[in-house]
Motif scaffolding. Structure first.
Motif, PDB file in Angstrom:
ATOM      1  N   UNK A  63       0.834  -1.207   0.000  1.00 57.00           N
ATOM      2  CA  UNK A  63       0.000   0.000   0.000  1.00 57.00           C
ATOM      3  C   UNK A  63       0.864   1.251   0.000  1.00 57.00           C
ATOM      4  N   UNK A  64       1.933   1.214   0.798  1.00 62.16           N
ATOM      5  CA  UNK A  64       2.842   2.365   0.868  1.00 62.16           C
ATOM      6  C   UNK A  64       3.522   2.648  -0.455  1.00 62.16           C
ATOM      7  N   UNK A  65       3.896   1.576  -1.179  1.00 59.51           N
ATOM      8  CA  UNK A  65       4.555   1.757  -2.478  1.00 59.51           C
ATOM      9  C   UNK A  65       3.608   2.444  -3.462  1.00 59.51           C
ATOM     10  N   UNK A  66       2.341   2.025  -3.469  1.00 60.18           N
ATOM     11  CA  UNK A  66       1.366   2.651  -4.381  1.00 60.18           C
ATOM     12  C   UNK A  66       1.248   4.139  -4.090  1.00 60.18           C
ATOM     13  N   UNK A  67       1.132   4.506  -2.819  1.00 65.51           N
ATOM     14  CA  UNK A  67       0.999   5.915  -2.441  1.00 65.51           C
ATOM     15  C   UNK A  67       2.282   6.682  -2.710  1.00 65.51           C
ATOM     16  N   UNK A  68       3.430   6.054  -2.429  1.00 68.67           N
ATOM     17  CA  UNK A  68       4.715   6.733  -2.644  1.00 68.67           C
ATOM     18  C   UNK A  68       4.940   7.013  -4.123  1.00 68.67           C
ATOM     19  N   UNK A  69       4.509   6.091  -4.985  1.00 73.72           N
ATOM     20  CA  UNK A  69       4.689   6.297  -6.427  1.00 73.72           C
ATOM     21  C   UNK A  69       3.890   7.505  -6.911  1.00 73.72           C
ATOM     22  N   UNK A 110      -8.251  -0.771 -15.650  1.00 78.54           N
ATOM     23  CA  UNK A 110      -8.134  -2.135 -16.157  1.00 78.54           C
ATOM     24  C   UNK A 110      -7.014  -2.927 -15.476  1.00 78.54           C
ATOM     25  N   UNK A 111      -6.526  -2.422 -14.352  1.00 80.49           N
ATOM     26  CA  UNK A 111      -5.503  -3.151 -13.603  1.00 80.49           C
ATOM     27  C   UNK A 111      -6.062  -4.510 -13.168  1.00 80.49           C
ATOM     28  N   UNK A 112      -5.353  -5.598 -13.452  1.00 82.09           N
ATOM     29  CA  UNK A 112      -5.854  -6.919 -13.029  1.00 82.09           C
ATOM     30  C   UNK A 112      -5.832  -7.063 -11.510  1.00 82.09           C
ATOM     31  N   UNK A 113      -6.657  -7.943 -10.983  1.00 82.14           N
ATOM     32  CA  UNK A 113      -6.678  -8.186  -9.544  1.00 82.14           C
ATOM     33  C   UNK A 113      -5.288  -8.590  -9.054  1.00 82.14           C
ATOM     34  N   UNK A 114      -4.934  -8.059  -7.897  1.00 86.97           N
ATOM     35  CA  UNK A 114      -3.621  -8.257  -7.266  1.00 86.97           C
ATOM     36  C   UNK A 114      -2.488  -7.614  -8.077  1.00 86.97           C
ATOM     37  N   UNK A 115      -2.846  -6.773  -9.018  1.00 87.72           N
ATOM     38  CA  UNK A 115      -1.807  -6.114  -9.818  1.00 87.72           C
ATOM     39  C   UNK A 115      -1.322  -4.837  -9.172  1.00 87.72           C
ATOM     40  N   UNK A 116      -0.950  -4.915  -7.895  1.00 85.56           N
ATOM     41  CA  UNK A 116      -0.591  -3.709  -7.139  1.00 85.56           C
ATOM     42  C   UNK A 116       0.642  -3.018  -7.708  1.00 85.56           C
ATOM     43  N   UNK A 117       1.607  -3.796  -8.236  1.00 92.44           N
ATOM     44  CA  UNK A 117       2.820  -3.184  -8.775  1.00 92.44           C
ATOM     45  C   UNK A 117       2.502  -2.408 -10.053  1.00 92.44           C
ATOM     46  N   UNK A 118       1.658  -2.971 -10.911  1.00 91.90           N
ATOM     47  CA  UNK A 118       1.248  -2.262 -12.127  1.00 91.90           C
ATOM     48  C   UNK A 118       0.483  -0.999 -11.756  1.00 91.90           C
ATOM     49  N   UNK A 119      -0.384  -1.082 -10.751  1.00 89.70           N
ATOM     50  CA  UNK A 119      -1.130   0.092 -10.312  1.00 89.70           C
ATOM     51  C   UNK A 119      -0.176   1.178  -9.813  1.00 89.70           C
ATOM     52  N   UNK A 124       2.489   6.606 -11.083  1.00 93.17           N
ATOM     53  CA  UNK A 124       3.586   7.529 -11.389  1.00 93.17           C
ATOM     54  C   UNK A 124       3.185   8.422 -12.565  1.00 93.17           C
ATOM     55  N   UNK A 125       2.604   7.802 -13.598  1.00 98.17           N
ATOM     56  CA  UNK A 125       2.153   8.572 -14.756  1.00 98.17           C
ATOM     57  C   UNK A 125       1.081   9.578 -14.395  1.00 98.17           C
ATOM     58  N   UNK A 126       0.127   9.158 -13.539  1.00 98.73           N
ATOM     59  CA  UNK A 126      -0.909  10.080 -13.067  1.00 98.73           C
ATOM     60  C   UNK A 126      -0.266  11.248 -12.325  1.00 98.73           C
ATOM     61  N   UNK A 127       0.687  10.928 -11.436  1.00 99.71           N
ATOM     62  CA  UNK A 127       1.358  11.955 -10.639  1.00 99.71           C
ATOM     63  C   UNK A 127       2.131  12.948 -11.491  1.00 99.71           C
ATOM     64  N   UNK A 128       2.733  12.484 -12.565  1.00 98.18           N
ATOM     65  CA  UNK A 128       3.485  13.388 -13.446  1.00 98.18           C
ATOM     66  C   UNK A 128       2.537  14.442 -14.043  1.00 98.18           C
ATOM     67  N   UNK A 129       1.354  14.009 -14.453  1.00103.29           N
ATOM     68  CA  UNK A 129       0.380  14.968 -14.975  1.00103.29           C
ATOM     69  C   UNK A 129      -0.113  15.924 -13.910  1.00103.29           C
ATOM     70  N   UNK A 130      -0.432  15.399 -12.730  1.00 98.49           N
ATOM     71  CA  UNK A 130      -0.937  16.221 -11.638  1.00 98.49           C
ATOM     72  C   UNK A 130       0.112  17.233 -11.176  1.00 98.49           C
TER      73      UNK A 130
END
Length: 450
Positions: A63-69, A110-119, A124-130
């Motif tokens: 969870x922390x990695x997703x938020x940190x990205x 469209x992230x597959x289930x348990x695809x936390x790393x892809x998410x 990161x891409x979302x954050x670059x735009x924001x």
């Protein structure tokens, strides 16, 4: 009797003397709406993760990695788009920031289930735009509005960002159980409509002039003033037609760059970390229920919004430096109250003061930072300085995690973490307040004189 002839007003004097037109208000509205929409998407991921923890069996680390990205993306976006806005223009950069964050948000659905790393990677891409849009939109507005109101009008782009958090909480409460986590993420695609709005707004006249496109610059000013282009006065003399690279900004404008970097870092770490951890401390440390914490933080969002509005308004009256100083010092008082709290109520009061003043300073912080640099380096300097300072968004939550204790899978949250953490936040806000006293006061100054 000899007739007297008045010297015709220049284009910038016309902007300063003319009441705000419908077109100028439209640009300001675009910047405000864009920032609310992007940060709604940015805040929404926190609510989405709450839906994924059990079905995806997410650990605290994942969870922390997703938020940190997401945070890392905003840092990269601020630095990258600050430079690009001086190279390809404010309008083009605004457009691509919207396309980036909407595009990566759509892919996230469209992230597959348990695809936390892809998410995490997509975030990161979302954050670059924001991260790029806030840096791009502030100079965009500044270069179209009167100098006497520039602090408030440019600051409005940041003032309403807390509405993104508020709307995110409303989306979770009202729609989360109905549309699920994919539907919540999908809401972040709605701001694609901003591109139609942007199509009606011209490029910044100062950017056009720097690129030697004088006729287009006059047309942009005519649009802003809503008058025939032949009635637009003389444009200011341009001494350079080239933007500055990162190296040139560092070598020629090291002082303002240092002030923006260190000042931003102190204010972000001193207030953003509270925004990240305040809910957890109230729930786990002081025993409030999750629903109660949600309602309490709706109040925090309101205090933050009012604080940002107040700082943007005061900046045109008492000056940028003293606004930053007073808001930082008041935020530090709130941190001390929280650090010495003996009850959840007293801790919450401290958090409200921190967010109302410490985070409220962001109503003018980036607008003031942009004014520290000349036309040819405005976005580059702001993006580089704020981007480096925004590393606090990664450092702060991680540092708080260390202070709280526990392990990478489960935190051991108690009130014992409050005094050391919040005394640190108080010290940082005091440091940030003092740092901004060394900045150039820009209240009422023309951007072309900086």
């Amino acid at each position: 009797m000899t007739a007297t002839h008045q010297t015709p007003m220049t284009a910038l004097q016309q902007i300063d003397a003319h009441p705000l037109t419908r077109n100028q208000r439209s640009l300001i509205g675009l910047a405000i709406t864009g920032n609310i929409a992007e940060f709604f998407d940015m805040f929404l991921i926190g609510f989405v993760i709450s839906y994924l923890v059990k079905p995806w069996h997410l650990t605290g680390l994942e969870s922390g990695v997703i938020l940190a990205c997401s945070g890392l993306g905003t840092v990269a976006g601020a630095i990258m788009w600050g430079r690009l806005a001086d190279m390809i223009g404010r309008k083009a950069s605004f457009r691509w920031c919207v396309i980036l964050f909407v595009g990566f948000t759509a892919l996230s659905v469209f992230t597959p289930d348990r695809g936390w790393l892809l998410l995490a990677i997509l975030r990161i891409g979302v954050g670059i735009g924001v991260g790029g849009l806030n840096i791009t939109s502030i100079p965009y507005v500044q270069e179209f509005v009167p100098a006497a109101q520039r602090g408030l009008l440019a600051g409005l782009a940041s003032v309403f960002i807390p509405l993104g958090l508020f709307l995110g909480s409303m989306a979770q409460a009202w729609l989360g159980d109905i549309i699920g986590w994919r539907g919540l993420i999908g809401l972040g695609v709605i701001p694609i409509f901003l591109l139609a709005w942007l199509a009606k707004v011209p490029e910044s006249p100062r950017f056009l002039q720097l690129k030697g496109r004088t006729d287009e610059a006059k047309e942009a000013l005519a649009w802003a003033l809503q008058m025939p282009v032949e009635n637009v006065g003389a444009l200011p003399e341009v001494t350079t037609t080239k933007g500055m690279s990162y190296g040139q900004v560092i070598s020629r404008h090291l002082r303002p760059l240092t002030i923006v970097t260190l000042g931003s870092f102190c204010f972000i770490l001193g207030s953003f970390t509270v925004q990240s951890w305040g809910q957890t401390l109230l729930k786990e440390g002081y025993g409030y229920s999750l629903s109660t914490v949600g309602y309490l933080f709706m109040g925090v969002s309101l205090a933050d919004l009012l604080g940002r509005l107040a700082s943007a308004w005061l900046a045109d009256r008492i000056g940028r430096r003293w606004t930053m100083f007073s808001f930082g010092m008041m935020g530090a008082v709130g941190a001390v109250i929280a650090a010495t709290s003996t009850s959840g109520t007293m801790f919450f009061v401290g958090v409200v003061i921190i967010m109302g003043f410490g985070d409220g300073a962001f109503g003018i912080l980036n607008a003031f930072g942009a004014e520290q640099f000349p036309n040819e380096a405005r976005s580059t300097g702001l993006g580089l300085g704020y981007g480096l300072g925004a590393m606090a968004k990664v450092v702060g939550p991680a540092l708080m995690g260390i202070i709280v204790g526990g392990d990478m899978l489960k935190q051991n949250v108690t009130t014992a973490a409050v005094p050391p953490a919040f005394f640190l936040f108080a010290a940082l806000l005091v440091m940030g307040s003092i740092i901004y006293l060394f900045a150039q006061e820009t209240k009422g100054k023309s951007l072309d004189s900086i």
